[in-house]
Structure formats: structure tokens, C-alpha cells
Design a protein around this motif. Structure first.
Motif, PDB file in Angstrom:
ATOM      1  N   SER A  71      14.652   4.596  -8.581  1.00 20.39           N
ATOM      2  CA  SER A  71      13.219   4.847  -8.788  1.00 20.39           C
ATOM      3  C   SER A  71      12.436   3.542  -8.881  1.00 20.39           C
ATOM      4  CB  SER A  71      12.984   5.727 -10.018  1.00 20.39           C
ATOM      5  OG  SER A  71      13.422   5.060 -11.181  1.00 20.39           O
ATOM      6  N   MET A  72      13.040   2.499  -9.480  1.00 22.28           N
ATOM      7  CA  MET A  72      12.377   1.193  -9.537  1.00 22.28           C
ATOM      8  C   MET A  72      12.250   0.595  -8.139  1.00 22.28           C
ATOM      9  SD  MET A  72      13.797  -0.641 -12.972  1.00 22.28           S
ATOM     10  CE  MET A  72      15.407   0.109 -13.137  1.00 22.28           C
ATOM     11  N   VAL A  73      13.286   0.751  -7.332  1.00 22.92           N
ATOM     12  CA  VAL A  73      13.254   0.251  -5.956  1.00 22.92           C
ATOM     13  C   VAL A  73      12.170   0.977  -5.171  1.00 22.92           C
ATOM     14  CG1 VAL A  73      14.546   0.156  -3.782  1.00 22.92           C
ATOM     15  CG2 VAL A  73      15.645  -0.538  -5.916  1.00 22.92           C
ATOM     16  N   LEU A  74      12.092   2.309  -5.322  1.00 17.63           N
ATOM     17  CA  LEU A  74      11.066   3.075  -4.610  1.00 17.63           C
ATOM     18  C   LEU A  74       9.665   2.646  -5.039  1.00 17.63           C
ATOM     19  CD1 LEU A  74      10.156   5.285  -2.670  1.00 17.63           C
ATOM     20  CD2 LEU A  74      10.448   6.930  -4.549  1.00 17.63           C
ATOM     21  N   SER A  75       9.452   2.469  -6.314  1.00 18.16           N
ATOM     22  CA  SER A  75       8.137   2.059  -6.814  1.00 18.16           C
ATOM     23  C   SER A  75       7.735   0.693  -6.251  1.00 18.16           C
ATOM     24  CB  SER A  75       8.159   2.021  -8.343  1.00 18.16           C
ATOM     25  OG  SER A  75       6.926   1.582  -8.843  1.00 18.16           O
ATOM     26  N   ALA A  76       8.645  -0.260  -6.302  1.00 17.63           N
ATOM     27  CA  ALA A  76       8.363  -1.596  -5.761  1.00 17.63           C
ATOM     28  C   ALA A  76       8.159  -1.536  -4.251  1.00 17.63           C
ATOM     29  CB  ALA A  76       9.492  -2.559  -6.118  1.00 17.63           C
ATOM     30  N   ALA A  77       8.950  -0.705  -3.556  1.00 13.06           N
ATOM     31  CA  ALA A  77       8.823  -0.579  -2.101  1.00 13.06           C
ATOM     32  C   ALA A  77       7.466   0.008  -1.727  1.00 13.06           C
ATOM     33  CB  ALA A  77       9.951   0.286  -1.544  1.00 13.06           C
ATOM     34  N   LYS A  78       7.009   1.016  -2.469  1.00 13.93           N
ATOM     35  CA  LYS A  78       5.697   1.613  -2.185  1.00 13.93           C
ATOM     36  C   LYS A  78       4.587   0.570  -2.371  1.00 13.93           C
ATOM     37  CE  LYS A  78       4.803   5.720  -3.872  1.00 13.93           C
ATOM     38  NZ  LYS A  78       4.828   6.917  -4.755  1.00 13.93           N
ATOM     39  N   GLN A  79       4.696  -0.227  -3.407  1.00 16.55           N
ATOM     40  CA  GLN A  79       3.681  -1.249  -3.654  1.00 16.55           C
ATOM     41  C   GLN A  79       3.649  -2.277  -2.518  1.00 16.55           C
ATOM     42  OE1 GLN A  79       4.176  -3.405  -7.322  1.00 16.55           O
ATOM     43  NE2 GLN A  79       2.220  -4.443  -7.120  1.00 16.55           N
ATOM     44  N   ARG A  80       4.822  -2.755  -2.092  1.00 20.61           N
ATOM     45  CA  ARG A  80       4.885  -3.741  -1.002  1.00 20.61           C
ATOM     46  C   ARG A  80       4.439  -3.119   0.321  1.00 20.61           C
ATOM     47  NH1 ARG A  80       7.033  -8.724  -1.666  1.00 20.61           N
ATOM     48  NH2 ARG A  80       7.490  -8.834   0.548  1.00 20.61           N
ATOM     49  N   PHE A  81       4.822  -1.864   0.565  1.00 18.69           N
ATOM     50  CA  PHE A  81       4.438  -1.200   1.803  1.00 18.69           C
ATOM     51  C   PHE A  81       2.929  -0.980   1.848  1.00 18.69           C
ATOM     52  CE2 PHE A  81       4.465   2.698   4.625  1.00 18.69           C
ATOM     53  CZ  PHE A  81       4.769   2.002   5.780  1.00 18.69           C
ATOM     54  N   THR A  82       2.352  -0.587   0.718  1.00 15.15           N
ATOM     55  CA  THR A  82       0.899  -0.434   0.643  1.00 15.15           C
ATOM     56  C   THR A  82       0.221  -1.761   0.960  1.00 15.15           C
ATOM     57  OG1 THR A  82       1.062   1.367  -0.958  1.00 15.15           O
ATOM     58  CG2 THR A  82      -1.035   0.168  -0.880  1.00 15.15           C
ATOM     59  N   ASN A  83       0.741  -2.862   0.413  1.00 14.23           N
ATOM     60  CA  ASN A  83       0.187  -4.189   0.721  1.00 14.23           C
ATOM     61  C   ASN A  83       0.300  -4.497   2.206  1.00 14.23           C
ATOM     62  OD1 ASN A  83      -0.420  -4.571  -1.971  1.00 14.23           O
ATOM     63  ND2 ASN A  83       1.391  -5.814  -2.374  1.00 14.23           N
ATOM     64  N   ARG A  84       1.435  -4.144   2.808  1.00 12.70           N
ATOM     65  CA  ARG A  84       1.631  -4.378   4.251  1.00 12.70           C
ATOM     66  C   ARG A  84       0.597  -3.591   5.057  1.00 12.70           C
ATOM     67  NH1 ARG A  84       6.201  -5.987   7.496  1.00 12.70           N
ATOM     68  NH2 ARG A  84       7.338  -6.245   5.570  1.00 12.70           N
ATOM     69  N   LEU A  85       0.369  -2.322   4.661  1.00 13.68           N
ATOM     70  CA  LEU A  85      -0.623  -1.499   5.356  1.00 13.68           C
ATOM     71  C   LEU A  85      -2.030  -2.071   5.171  1.00 13.68           C
ATOM     72  CD1 LEU A  85       0.796   2.017   4.441  1.00 13.68           C
ATOM     73  CD2 LEU A  85       0.804   0.956   6.710  1.00 13.68           C
ATOM     74  N   GLN A  86      -2.339  -2.538   3.970  1.00 11.28           N
ATOM     75  CA  GLN A  86      -3.655  -3.130   3.724  1.00 11.28           C
ATOM     76  C   GLN A  86      -3.842  -4.408   4.539  1.00 11.28           C
ATOM     77  OE1 GLN A  86      -3.417  -3.264  -0.561  1.00 11.28           O
ATOM     78  NE2 GLN A  86      -4.569  -1.342  -0.772  1.00 11.28           N
ATOM     79  N   ASN A  87      -2.770  -5.184   4.700  1.00 11.19           N
ATOM     80  CA  ASN A  87      -2.851  -6.384   5.537  1.00 11.19           C
ATOM     81  C   ASN A  87      -3.108  -6.032   6.996  1.00 11.19           C
ATOM     82  OD1 ASN A  87      -2.433  -8.073   3.366  1.00 11.19           O
ATOM     83  ND2 ASN A  87      -0.236  -8.274   3.726  1.00 11.19           N
ATOM     84  N   ARG A  88      -2.799  -4.796   7.372  1.00 12.46           N
ATOM     85  CA  ARG A  88      -3.042  -4.319   8.734  1.00 12.46           C
ATOM     86  C   ARG A  88      -4.340  -3.520   8.830  1.00 12.46           C
ATOM     87  NH1 ARG A  88       1.352  -3.953  12.424  1.00 12.46           N
ATOM     88  NH2 ARG A  88       3.129  -5.151  11.696  1.00 12.46           N
ATOM     89  N   GLY A  89      -5.159  -3.562   7.787  1.00 14.08           N
ATOM     90  CA  GLY A  89      -6.478  -2.946   7.856  1.00 14.08           C
ATOM     91  C   GLY A  89      -6.657  -1.635   7.117  1.00 14.08           C
ATOM     92  N   ALA A  90      -5.635  -1.137   6.421  1.00 17.73           N
ATOM     93  CA  ALA A  90      -5.778   0.119   5.682  1.00 17.73           C
ATOM     94  C   ALA A  90      -6.679  -0.080   4.467  1.00 17.73           C
ATOM     95  CB  ALA A  90      -4.423   0.639   5.237  1.00 17.73           C
ATOM     96  N   THR A  91      -7.571   0.868   4.250  1.00 17.50           N
ATOM     97  CA  THR A  91      -8.436   0.818   3.072  1.00 17.50           C
ATOM     98  C   THR A  91      -8.007   1.838   2.027  1.00 17.50           C
ATOM     99  OG1 THR A  91      -9.995   2.340   4.107  1.00 17.50           O
ATOM    100  CG2 THR A  91     -10.426  -0.017   4.372  1.00 17.50           C
ATOM    101  N   ALA A  92      -7.271   2.839   2.431  1.00 22.70           N
ATOM    102  CA  ALA A  92      -6.765   3.856   1.508  1.00 22.70           C
ATOM    103  C   ALA A  92      -5.391   4.298   1.990  1.00 22.70           C
ATOM    104  CB  ALA A  92      -7.712   5.052   1.464  1.00 22.70           C
ATOM    105  N   VAL A  93      -4.452   4.423   1.054  1.00 23.27           N
ATOM    106  CA  VAL A  93      -3.102   4.900   1.369  1.00 23.27           C
ATOM    107  C   VAL A  93      -2.768   5.983   0.360  1.00 23.27           C
ATOM    108  CG1 VAL A  93      -0.672   4.302   1.603  1.00 23.27           C
ATOM    109  CG2 VAL A  93      -2.425   2.621   2.214  1.00 23.27           C
ATOM    110  N   GLU A  94      -2.402   7.169   0.871  1.00 24.95           N
ATOM    111  CA  GLU A  94      -2.068   8.289  -0.006  1.00 24.95           C
ATOM    112  C   GLU A  94      -0.658   8.773   0.295  1.00 24.95           C
ATOM    113  OE1 GLU A  94      -3.415  12.899  -0.585  1.00 24.95           O
ATOM    114  OE2 GLU A  94      -4.978  11.434  -0.098  1.00 24.95           O
TER     115      GLU A  94
END
Length: 164
Positions: A71-94
């Protein structure tokens, strides 16, 4: 050591027609008493991308602890993935409810998501935490309204299946 993280295995991968655009090894996050490093391969094609990351724990974790840290790995992965998406122009991730899949060789927790980019375009995709004695993260994004969305999602699922 971070430099000794092997690449994730993608034997027989469906990514032959994709372009590998990155191969990065770095410390991804830390948990109490444990540093987690990863080697990430990124592939791109048109307005789509897929990544696969092999995780290495230092000091290494006995496999009995893998379910406890998942669960800790999933939480950290979601945070990093959200950052990756934001770096590619995402303004909202659900993210939506994770789906758990069990196999003889391991398990996969898939977390689908939808995002909106700065230009208003809708994207979809998923993030997966795959466990088979080691941890592998994988995921990707694609335009949600494209005709080949089902094909792309099938490619993601095939990659997830190949990691366990």
C-alpha cells in the motif's frame, strides 16, 4: 546502490513499434529505514506513453514484508505518476477504485485514472503495481476519445501480465 538496479524485464513485449525515450535510475522514495530505487523505461508513440519501473529496496526486504509495504508503494507510485502526468500537461487526475488480479506467479493491482490536460483534452489510462517476488510499476496514458483506446488499454494489460 542506485546504479545497480536491473532494467525491468519486457521479454516478448508488445512495445516493438514504440520508441524508447528514457532509461532512468534514481531513488524514488523512502520509507522508514528503507530506500526504494527504481529503473524506469519510458516508451512513446503519438500522444501516448507507457512506462515500466523495476523497484529495488535497500536494504532488501524479505518477501514476507512485500504485502505489508504494497500500500505504501502504491501510494508513492500514484504520487509520482500524478507528477509525471502533470509534467505532460495534466491539470486534474482522478483515480478510481483499484482492481486486484491474482496469478500463480504473483499479483497485480491496477488503478485506472482519467485526466484533463491544459488544452482541455481528456486522457485515460492506468497505473499498476505488480508483485512476483519483486515489485514492478507500470502504467501509461492515452487520449480518451481515440478510436484505438481499447487496443491501447489491452497493450497496458499485456505489459502488466508479463511482469508477474
Amino acid at each position: 546502490m542506485v546504479s545497480s538496479v536491473p532494467p525491468p524485464s519486457l521479454s516478448g513485449s508488445p512495445l516493438a513499434e514504440w520508441t524508447q525515450t528514457d532509461d532512468t535510475t534514481e531513488v524514488l522514495f523512502e520509507m522508514p529505514g528503507v530506500t526504494v530505487a527504481g529503473r524506469t523505461l519510458v516508451y512513446e508513440r503519438e500522444n501516448r506513453f507507457i512506462f515500466v519501473t523495476r523497484l529495488v529496496f535497500e536494504p532488501s526486504l524479505p518477501s514476507i514484508f512485500h504485502s505489508r509495504v504494497a500500500s505504501m508503494v502504491l501510494s508513492a507510485a500514484k504520487q509520482r505518476f500524478t507528477n509525471r502526468l502533470q509534467n505532460r500537461g495534466a491539470t486534474a487526475v482522478e483515480y478510481v477504485t483499484p482492481q486486484e488480479h491474482h496469478h500463480d506467479t504473483g499479483s497485480i493491482r491496477i488503478v485506472p485514472f482519467q485526466s484533463t490536460r491544459e488544452d482541455g483534452a481528456a486522457y485515460a489510462g492506468s497505473l499498476a503495481v505488480c508483485r512476483n517476488g519483486t515489485f514492478v510499476l507500470a502504467g501509461g496514458a492515452y487520449p480518451a476519445d481515440t478510436e484505438d483506446a481499447d487496443e491501447y488499454e489491452a497493450t497496458l494489460r499485456e505489459i502488466y501480465e508479463r511482469t508477474v
